[in-house]
Design a protein around this motif. Structure first.
Motif, PDB file in Angstrom:
ATOM      1  N   ARG A 147       0.830  -1.208   0.000  1.00  0.00           N
ATOM      2  CA  ARG A 147       0.000   0.000   0.000  1.00  0.00           C
ATOM      3  C   ARG A 147       0.862   1.254   0.000  1.00  0.00           C
ATOM      4  N   SER A 148       2.150   1.093   0.362  1.00  0.00           N
ATOM      5  CA  SER A 148       3.045   2.251   0.355  1.00  0.00           C
ATOM      6  C   SER A 148       4.477   1.757   0.190  1.00  0.00           C
ATOM      7  N   LEU A 149       5.368   2.683  -0.166  1.00  0.00           N
ATOM      8  CA  LEU A 149       6.792   2.379  -0.282  1.00  0.00           C
ATOM      9  C   LEU A 149       7.516   3.135   0.829  1.00  0.00           C
ATOM     10  N   PRO A 150       8.495   2.490   1.495  1.00  0.00           N
ATOM     11  CA  PRO A 150       9.177   3.175   2.600  1.00  0.00           C
ATOM     12  C   PRO A 150      10.032   4.340   2.087  1.00  0.00           C
ATOM     13  N   LEU A 165       2.763   7.712  -4.394  1.00  0.00           N
ATOM     14  CA  LEU A 165       4.193   7.409  -4.403  1.00  0.00           C
ATOM     15  C   LEU A 165       4.902   8.402  -3.485  1.00  0.00           C
ATOM     16  N   PRO A 166       6.073   8.017  -2.911  1.00  0.00           N
ATOM     17  CA  PRO A 166       6.790   8.967  -2.045  1.00  0.00           C
ATOM     18  C   PRO A 166       7.103  10.262  -2.792  1.00  0.00           C
ATOM     19  N   GLN A 177      14.575  11.680  -6.064  1.00  0.00           N
ATOM     20  CA  GLN A 177      15.954  11.591  -5.554  1.00  0.00           C
ATOM     21  C   GLN A 177      16.707  10.402  -6.163  1.00  0.00           C
ATOM     22  N   LEU A 178      15.974   9.449  -6.733  1.00  0.00           N
ATOM     23  CA  LEU A 178      16.623   8.253  -7.298  1.00  0.00           C
ATOM     24  C   LEU A 178      17.205   8.607  -8.668  1.00  0.00           C
ATOM     25  N   LEU A 179      18.266   9.391  -8.644  1.00  0.00           N
ATOM     26  CA  LEU A 179      18.763  10.012  -9.883  1.00  0.00           C
ATOM     27  C   LEU A 179      19.302   9.013 -10.900  1.00  0.00           C
ATOM     28  N   SER A 180      19.682   7.797 -10.441  1.00  0.00           N
ATOM     29  CA  SER A 180      20.244   6.815 -11.389  1.00  0.00           C
ATOM     30  C   SER A 180      19.152   6.022 -12.108  1.00  0.00           C
ATOM     31  N   LEU A 181      17.902   6.214 -11.690  1.00  0.00           N
ATOM     32  CA  LEU A 181      16.808   5.379 -12.201  1.00  0.00           C
ATOM     33  C   LEU A 181      16.674   5.474 -13.724  1.00  0.00           C
ATOM     34  N   ILE A 229       0.992  12.049  -9.770  1.00  0.00           N
ATOM     35  CA  ILE A 229       2.420  11.756  -9.912  1.00  0.00           C
ATOM     36  C   ILE A 229       3.197  12.827  -9.155  1.00  0.00           C
ATOM     37  N   PRO A 230       4.172  12.456  -8.302  1.00  0.00           N
ATOM     38  CA  PRO A 230       4.937  13.479  -7.578  1.00  0.00           C
ATOM     39  C   PRO A 230       5.654  14.433  -8.549  1.00  0.00           C
ATOM     40  N   THR A 231       5.676  15.713  -8.213  1.00  0.00           N
ATOM     41  CA  THR A 231       6.338  16.677  -9.109  1.00  0.00           C
ATOM     42  C   THR A 231       7.840  16.416  -9.186  1.00  0.00           C
TER      43      THR A 231
END
Length: 553
Positions: A91-94, A116-117, A122-126, A139-141
């Protein structure tokens, strides 16, 4: 998860305690830490915080379990590059997940996420993010920060709009927004210069998005929307488009400007309200698939629609000529043009020794093409990408000089004896036909060193190939070949490449390992159990060595 899995880097394994003769070189547990852990398709309801005892993990796969949450200790796995938690009940991501600096692939599809968090950016390598089949409404900005993201899947959520900030994703090549509630696409998305595939099916769009800067866009899927008008200006911007899928909309007309899409290969307009088509559609040079069923077309008979794309395009082209060119216009050169008009390239015959009549969708090669050869010696013949059902009988006239023949992408079902008279032949390309066998008379082609039979219908390895001593390359992928004779293959001592990918080989005979001249042996995509994929991945020399070790002594 058994406790000793988490402690695998720390504890000495049981076999070491039982057998004290392990030399230093054999003590694998001291040499390397665990890097990949796959716990997929079990019944796990939780993951232990002890996952932090595996700091060297680069991949963690727990998809298809019954997880409702993830341990915050995941944030300690700073080497993690791929995390697959799809098909669970999350239901959520840590928040701790956002501390993974090397994470390249995050797969969370088919969960119960409603948000979504906020700091996901911050996951710049994604490079790959799949959040499809959840319950997301926004969707988070911070997504805008994911400048290395190549693939983003947002399908099957409850999104009513896309943030304009997505346009900052300069590396994004594939964006899937299928089955949401989108009514518009932000104009800023038009600046995504790397975008190649855009999926907008099953939304509530009323018009095609404007994408002026998407110069690389190859596929646009916008079926099952409420699009009524195809704007000519919008089409002009999509010059690289290969696939345009607009089925199940409310489109009433197709503008003449559709012909600017010169690279279009697939056009799906099924189940719309189109009553007439521009005949110039027949001139799109690459179009291989055109779907029009379910439209109230007045000018095209239903039986013609069922005959397939090529017949339909031929009909449209004939109508252009019925309309007639204006007084100063050249008649358009199309597959309907008579051979006398089709300007056989005499220059190519004389200087390049090349006779070419390819990509014309012709059922037979016009006599004028052969007549043009005259006394010139022809070395290369290219009749590929037509609708030929047999080898052109007049090919035999070139037997004194021709050494390279391309007949790929036709509908040829058998080889004529005429072809077997081309005794100077070194290259023969017959890929993408409907061949099931080769005649024994081909044994006469003593100079043949490359034959391409990929994508045909062979169920057995053509035995005549064993009797062609000059063969260096046999390309037989994508057929249904069930077995090979390694002893006869060894007789082909010049054979360097044998491609049998995607066939029906149930076993690989160990004696194949004796064919030591093979530099490239390709066997992927067959149903045999051994050699395993890991062995195949090591390359030809390793596979041959593996096979030789299994020859019964």
């Amino acid at each position: 998860v058994p406790e000793h899995v988490w402690r695998i880097n720390l504890d000495t394994p049981e076999e070491a305690q039982q057998n004290l003769s392990f030399g230093a070189a054999d003590r694998w547990w001291e040499q390397t830490d665990l890097t990949k852990l796959i716990l997929a398709s079990n019944k796990l309801q939780s993951l232990s915080e002890d996952v932090q005892l595996l700091p060297a993990l680069t991949m963690l796969d727990v998809h298809d379990n019954q997880l409702t949450s993830l341990p915050s200790a995941l944030g300690q796995l700073e080497n993690l590059q791929k995390l697959d938690v799809s098909h669970n009940k999350l239901r959520s991501l840590p928040e701790e997940l956002l501390q993974l600096p090397r994470l390249r692939s995050l797969l969370v599809q088919h969960n119960e996420l409603s948000q979504l968090p906020e700091g996901l950016g911050q996951l710049l390598s994604l490079e790959e993010l799949d959040v499809s089949n959840n319950q997301l409404t926004a969707i988070p900005t911070s997504f805008a920060l994911l400048v290395n993201l190549v693939r983003l899947n947002l399908a099957c959520n409850q999104l009513k709009e896309l943030p304009a900030d997505l346009s900052a994703m300069k590396s994004l090549r594939q964006l899937d927004c299928t089955k949401n509630y989108l009514e518009t696409v932000p104009p800023k998305l038009a600046t995504m210069a790397s975008l190649e595939q855009l999926y907008l099916r099953k939304n509530k769009l009323r018009s095609l998005p404007e994408l002026p800067s998407c110069k690389l866009l190859k596929e646009l899927h916008a079926g099952e929307n409420q699009i009524e008008i195809l704007n000519a200006e919008n089409l002009k911007q999509l010059s690289s488009l290969c696939v345009l899928e607009l089925r199940d909309n409310k489109i009433k007309a197709v503008p003449e400007e559709i012909t600017v899409l010169q690279k279009l290969e697939r056009l799906d307009l099924a189940n719309n309200d189109i009553s007439r088509l521009p005949y110039t559609l027949g001139n799109l040079p690459q179009l291989k698939f055109l779907a029009l069923e379910g439209n109230p077309l007045r000018t095209i008979r239903r039986d013609l629609l069922q005959k397939g794309t090529q017949e339909l395009l031929k009909y449209l082209r004939s109508k252009i000529q019925d309309d007639g060119p204006g007084p100063n216009e050249e008649p358009p050169v199309t597959a309907m043009t008579l051979p006398s008009q089709s300007k056989v390239n005499i220059h190519a015959i004389a200087t390049l020794k090349l006779l070419e009549y390819s990509d014309k969708q012709a059922a037979e090669i016009p006599e004028a093409v052969f007549d043009a050869v005259g006394t010139h010696p022809v070395a290369t013949v290219n009749f590929s990408k037509n609708q030929l059902r047999e080898i052109p009988p007049r090919l035999v006239e070139l037997k004194d000089s021709v050494c390279d023949v391309s007949l790929g992408f036709n509908k040829i079902s058998s080889i004529s004896s005429g072809l077997c008279l081309l005794q100077k032949l070194t290259h023969l390309d017959l890929r993408n036909n409907v061949l099931t066998a080769l005649p024994e008379e081909m044994e006469a082609l003593k100079r043949l060193h490359t034959i391409n039979l990929a994508f045909n219908r062979f169920k057995v390895f053509p035995s005549v190939l064993y009797h062609l001593p000059a063969l260096e390359n046999i390309l037989l992928s994508n057929n249904q070949v069930g077995s090979i004779d390694p002893v006869q293959l060894k007789g082909l001592d010049k054979l360097g490449t044998l491609d049998l990918q995607n066939n029906d080989l149930l076993q690989v005979p160990p004696e194949l390992g004796n064919c030591e001249n093979l530099r490239s042996l390709l066997l992927e995509g067959n149903p045999f159990r051994t050699p395993r994929a890991a062995v195949l991945a090591k390359g030809t020399a390793a596979v041959l060595e593996y096979l030789r070790r299994r020859i019964p002594s």
